[in-house]
Design an enzyme around this catalytic site. Structure first.
Site, PDB file in Angstrom:
ATOM      1  N   LYS A 197       6.071  67.144 -67.669  1.00 57.47           N
ATOM      2  CA  LYS A 197       7.299  66.811 -68.400  1.00 57.47           C
ATOM      3  C   LYS A 197       8.088  65.783 -67.596  1.00 57.47           C
ATOM      4  CE  LYS A 197      10.711  69.507 -70.996  1.00 57.47           C
ATOM      5  NZ  LYS A 197      11.386  70.809 -71.043  1.00 57.47           N
TER       6      LYS A 197
HETATM    7  C1  E4P Z   1      13.239  71.254 -73.953  1.00 58.09           C
HETATM    8  O1  E4P Z   1      12.124  71.187 -73.530  1.00 58.09           O
HETATM    9  C2  E4P Z   1      14.362  71.820 -73.220  1.00 58.09           C
HETATM   10  O2  E4P Z   1      13.876  72.741 -72.274  1.00 58.09           O
HETATM   11  C3  E4P Z   1      15.306  72.602 -74.072  1.00 58.09           C
HETATM   12  O3  E4P Z   1      14.892  72.693 -75.395  1.00 58.09           O
HETATM   13  C4  E4P Z   1      16.748  72.337 -73.850  1.00 58.09           C
HETATM   14  O4  E4P Z   1      17.479  73.208 -74.682  1.00 58.09           O
HETATM   15  P1  E4P Z   1      19.044  73.524 -74.453  1.00 58.09           P
HETATM   16  O5  E4P Z   1      19.821  72.389 -75.013  1.00 58.09           O
HETATM   17  O6  E4P Z   1      19.239  74.802 -75.218  1.00 58.09           O
HETATM   18  O7  E4P Z   1      19.224  73.680 -72.974  1.00 58.09           O
END
Ligand code: E4P
Length: 217
Positions: free
Chosen positions: A87
């Site tokens: 990622k």
């Molecule tokens: C995506 O991969 C992120 O980990 C995540 O969806 C972020 O979500 P949040 O805005 O609830 O922190």
């Protein structure tokens, strides 16, 4: 539509996996910290534990913000387990690293995407997944779902293979709306998945079926 769970909590991952509908897991440094997972080796071990629970892709995020650092970290993450997807943040070096990994056949998830232009760049760099954060856009009174629709149109126009991973999902309606818009994947908390099970008429109907069965048996 693939279902990913957005957590580093092993119990929640196991619960979603046991339902038989889970396709993967996304994590990020905040989610790891929330579970108290700190220190490089502990973090790497935790990714392996997640891979052993879920039967699917597990996104593991780099901490570096420069190309060389991302490549070094990403290669170590990818070598951990075949299910790992590297990622990378949507910044210039993240896009360079995405192209580097995609040329090497290492799968990537480009994260922190908030505009169609950013998603176009991620696809051009060969990202496996692009993660538009729709909940965080909604939080600032911007239409997160509209971004999913825009990316769908752009990717379809040019037959990009990059999969749209609707991220920052907050509730069940986000999941349903993303499915309507043709998002390839959703990632959200456990409640956004298990909430889809619920309908009062199901509960009322089942109670009545069982009551009527008992009358004659
Ligand atoms: C995506 O991969 C992120 O980990 C995540 O969806 C972020 O979500 P949040 O805005 O609830 O922190």
């Amino acid at each position: 539509m693939k279902f990913f769970i957005d957590t580093a909590n092993l119990d929640e991952i196991a619960e979603a996996q046991a339902l038989g509908i889970l396709d993967g897991v996304t994590t990020n440094p905040s989610l790891m910290a929330k579970e108290g997972i700190t220190g490089e080796q502990n973090i790497l071990n935790h990714y392996v534990k997640i891979c052993e629970i879920v039967d699917g892709d597990v996104s593991a995020e780099v901490i570096s913000t420069d190309f060389e650092g991302m490549v070094k970290e990403g290669e170590a993450l990818a070598a951990l387990h075949p299910q790992i997807v590297v990622k990378l943040p949507l910044i210039a070096d993240g896009i360079k690293a995405c192209k580097y990994f995609s040329d090497k056949g290492i799968r990537t998830n480009v994260t922190l995407v908030f505009s169609a232009g950013q998603a176009l760049l991620a696809a051009k760099a060969g990202a496996t997944y692009v993660s538009p954060f729709l909940g965080r856009l909604d939080d600032i009174s911007t239409d997160g779902l509209n971004l999913i629709a825009e990316i769908r149109q752009i990717y379809d126009n040019y037959q990009f293979n990059t999969q749209i991973l609707a991220a920052s999902i907050r509730h069940t309606m986000h999941v349903i709306d993303c499915a309507k818009l043709g998002s390839d994947v959703m990632t959200g908390p456990l409640k956004s998945i298990t909430g889809l099970l619920k309908h009062p008429l199901t509960d009322i109907g089942l109670a009545k079926f069982l009551e009527d069965y008992k009358k004659g048996n």
